[in-house]
Design an enzyme around this catalytic site. Structure first.
Site, PDB file in Angstrom:
ATOM      1  CG  HIS A 102      -0.323  -0.122   2.539  1.00  0.00           C
ATOM      2  ND1 HIS A 102       0.179  -1.323   2.997  1.00  0.00           N
ATOM      3  CD2 HIS A 102      -0.113   0.769   3.533  1.00  0.00           C
ATOM      4  CE1 HIS A 102       0.667  -1.152   4.222  1.00  0.00           C
ATOM      5  NE2 HIS A 102       0.515   0.115   4.563  1.00  0.00           N
ATOM      6  CG  HIS A 104       1.065   5.291   4.089  1.00  0.00           C
ATOM      7  ND1 HIS A 104       0.206   5.125   5.136  1.00  0.00           N
ATOM      8  CD2 HIS A 104       1.873   4.192   4.081  1.00  0.00           C
ATOM      9  CE1 HIS A 104       0.482   3.978   5.753  1.00  0.00           C
ATOM     10  NE2 HIS A 104       1.489   3.393   5.130  1.00  0.00           N
TER      11      HIS A 104
END
Ligand SMILES: [Zn+2]
Length: 136
Positions: A102, A104
């Site tokens: 992922h 951010h």
């Protein structure tokens, strides 16, 4: 190492857990981090399970960064932060907590910004603000 069955992001993608969704297409989901560093802190997550930068397909990673830019532009329009950090951690030693790749995208007002604890209502409102300002 977590398998996809135990993975919290895979469960969100499968609709088994709720999320504050900001953007979705065939390959990725962007949602608010529920433990944000800044107001509007968003995660861009591939729908397929890849553990980290060493594991993920290159084209998919590039798409995630394309979406991260769209999210950053939407955050700027919606929230007008002083700065926007984009970060991606690989391995526990690097600060990775969820072992599903992922990125951010973090609106920031200062370098030493601390975590805060928004209410569900605040998260709902911020997700909607970013979503409305996201141009694809
Ligand atoms: Zn996963």
């Amino acid at each position: 190492m977590q398998g996809p069955q135990a993975c919290v992001f895979c469960r969100v993608v499968a609709g088994e857990l709720p999320s504050y969704k900001v953007y979705e297409d065939d390959w990725v989901l962007a949602m608010l981090d529920i433990r944000p560093v800044g107001r509007g802190h968003t995660l861009v997550v591939p729908k397929q399970h890849f553990e980290d930068v060493l594991d993920i397909e290159e084209d998919l990673m590039l798409h995630i960064y394309r979406v991260a830019k769209k999210v950053a532009e939407a955050q700027k329009r919606a929230l007008n932060p002083a700065g926007i950090g984009i970060a991606q951690n690989n391995g526990a030693a690097a600060g990775q907590i969820i072992f599903h790749f992922h990125a951010h995208v973090i609106p920031k007002e200062s370098v030493n910004q601390n975590r805060y604890e928004p209410s569900p209502e605040e998260l709902t409102e911020v997700a909607e603000l970013i979503r409305k300002n996201l141009v694809t």
